[in-house]
Enzyme design. Structure first.
Site, mmCIF file in Angstrom:
data_model
loop_
_atom_site.group_PDB
_atom_site.id
_atom_site.type_symbol
_atom_site.label_atom_id
_atom_site.label_comp_id
_atom_site.label_asym_id
_atom_site.label_seq_id
_atom_site.Cartn_x
_atom_site.Cartn_y
_atom_site.Cartn_z
ATOM 1 N N LEU A 199 -20.289 31.201 60.763
ATOM 2 C CA LEU A 199 -20.282 30.290 61.911
ATOM 3 C C LEU A 199 -18.873 30.097 62.441
ATOM 4 O O LEU A 199 -18.650 30.056 63.656
ATOM 5 C CB LEU A 199 -20.898 28.947 61.517
ATOM 6 C CG LEU A 199 -20.971 27.878 62.610
ATOM 7 C CD1 LEU A 199 -21.746 28.371 63.819
ATOM 8 C CD2 LEU A 199 -21.601 26.602 62.057
ATOM 9 N N ASP A 236 -19.465 22.543 47.890
ATOM 10 C CA ASP A 236 -20.192 23.793 48.109
ATOM 11 C C ASP A 236 -19.690 24.921 47.214
ATOM 12 O O ASP A 236 -20.461 25.784 46.792
ATOM 13 C CB ASP A 236 -20.088 24.200 49.576
ATOM 14 C CG ASP A 236 -20.921 23.310 50.481
ATOM 15 O OD1 ASP A 236 -21.778 22.569 49.959
ATOM 16 O OD2 ASP A 236 -20.719 23.350 51.711
ATOM 17 N N GLY A 237 -18.383 24.925 46.922
ATOM 18 C CA GLY A 237 -17.846 25.961 46.045
ATOM 19 C C GLY A 237 -18.457 25.903 44.657
ATOM 20 O O GLY A 237 -18.838 26.933 44.083
ATOM 21 N N ASN A 246 -23.644 33.871 49.982
ATOM 22 C CA ASN A 246 -23.262 33.532 51.353
ATOM 23 C C ASN A 246 -23.011 34.772 52.209
ATOM 24 O O ASN A 246 -23.695 35.000 53.189
ATOM 25 C CB ASN A 246 -22.018 32.646 51.364
ATOM 26 C CG ASN A 246 -22.360 31.178 51.358
ATOM 27 O OD1 ASN A 246 -23.523 30.792 51.312
ATOM 28 N ND2 ASN A 246 -21.348 30.336 51.399
ATOM 29 N N GLU A 247 -21.981 35.546 51.851
ATOM 30 C CA GLU A 247 -21.637 36.699 52.677
ATOM 31 C C GLU A 247 -20.774 37.687 51.903
ATOM 32 O O GLU A 247 -20.097 37.333 50.922
ATOM 33 C CB GLU A 247 -20.891 36.275 53.948
ATOM 34 C CG GLU A 247 -19.430 35.912 53.765
ATOM 35 C CD GLU A 247 -19.174 34.497 53.321
ATOM 36 O OE1 GLU A 247 -18.272 34.310 52.467
ATOM 37 O OE2 GLU A 247 -19.847 33.585 53.800
ATOM 38 N N THR A 288 -24.107 29.470 58.112
ATOM 39 C CA THR A 288 -23.399 28.276 58.611
ATOM 40 C C THR A 288 -22.034 28.117 57.971
ATOM 41 O O THR A 288 -21.363 27.103 58.206
ATOM 42 C CB THR A 288 -24.229 27.005 58.344
ATOM 43 O OG1 THR A 288 -24.499 26.912 56.940
ATOM 44 C CG2 THR A 288 -25.544 27.039 59.105
ATOM 45 N N ASP A 318 -9.619 41.979 62.666
ATOM 46 C CA ASP A 318 -9.074 41.367 61.458
ATOM 47 C C ASP A 318 -10.023 41.563 60.275
ATOM 48 O O ASP A 318 -9.608 41.479 59.122
ATOM 49 C CB ASP A 318 -8.848 39.865 61.667
ATOM 50 C CG ASP A 318 -7.574 39.571 62.446
ATOM 51 O OD1 ASP A 318 -6.815 40.519 62.717
ATOM 52 O OD2 ASP A 318 -7.346 38.397 62.784
#
Length: 274
Positions: free
Chosen positions: A178, A63-64, A133-134, A174, A163
């Site tokens: 997630l 995925d990276g 992604n984020e 996900t 945090d």
């Protein structure tokens, strides 16, 4: 918003049939022996070309590597078809050397509009990066972060002791989201998931689902005492004072998935996993 790319032109990213006009492929790989061996074998078998001459880029790794490739070819109109030669492989298709052109011609292309992060550090410098992604913010020391959250110029949370916090796209819902107990979003949902990471105060706040048109500002309270970093996927900025996030509808990447194992099907599977 995420849309299927049309049959005639993979670069458009609008609703339509699976992309079929595929003749040339380029192969990129992560720096593992397994991925590099797959790249060399496929390049020879399918007469691989340079990425700038290819109809589709085939990414071999995990995925990276897929995220890096989607970033690298953002706004080029070139779809990325990943095959798993890594570990998790949620963003990847199954690895098979046979019938690759046929599989890709039948695959569905999904257009992904990234998040645009504008992070201002404690010295007043602005840093710009995009996230598929984020965008996440994390404390840098043993001290918990103190954050203030504003959505569409309206203060929503005066102080969050935690945090960290993240804003995830459906594509990233996900992933880290997630793991932080955030909501999983269907890939075509016009939503973003705002998820706290180990919230201490208010302890019961579990985050929010926001329209994908939302403009989110997160200010760091006491940045000298409680330093915070911000990351857009793999781009990290240290010692930030504030972060502004919105969806960048002027940019897009194209990800391709096999028809029998589409991205929205994978996300639905995760929703019912126990």
């Amino acid at each position: 918003m995420r849309t299927k790319a049309p049959q005639a032109n993979p670069a458009d990213g609008q609703s339509g049939e699976p992309v079929r006009t595929i003749e040339t492929l380029a192969f990129v790989a992560s720096d593992t022996p397994e991925a590099e061996a797959a790249r060399d074998a496929l390049h020879a078998r399918y007469d691989g070309v340079a990425p700038e001459d290819a109809d589709v880029i085939v990414a071999l790794g995990g995925d990276g590597l897929m995220l890096q490739t989607l970033h690298r070819f953002m706004n080029t109109g070139k779809p990325i078809y990943g095959m798993n030669r890594g570990s998790v492989g949620f963003l990847m298709n199954e690895y098979r050397e046979t019938d690759l052109l046929e599989r890709i011609r039948k695959a569905e292309a999904t257009a992904i509009h990234p998040l645009l992060m504008r992070a201002t550090d404690v010295d007043g410098r602005e840093h710009v990066a995009r996230a598929i992604n984020e965008v996440s913010m994390l404390r840098q020391t043993y001290q918990a972060a103190k954050l203030r959250i504003t959505v569409d110029e309206r203060l929503r949370l005066e102080e969050l002791v935690c945090d960290g916090i993240l804003l995830a796209t459906p594509a990233g819902s996900t992933a880290y989201n997630l793991s932080a107990h955030g909501s999983i979003l269907p890939i075509y949902a016009p939503l973003l998931a705002l998820t706290p990471i180990s919230a201490f105060r208010p302890r019961r706040w579990r985050g929010a689902l926001l329209p994908d048109r939302s403009k989110v500002r997160i200010d760091v309270l006491e940045p000298a005492k409680r330093p915070v970093s911000a990351a857009a996927d793999h781009t990290e900025i240290r010692n930030v004072a504030s972060v502004f996030i919105e969806q960048d509808m002027t940019s897009q990447s194209l990800a391709m998935f096999d028809q029998d194992h589409s991205w929205d099907e994978r996300i639905l599977t995760e929703m019912f996993r126990y």
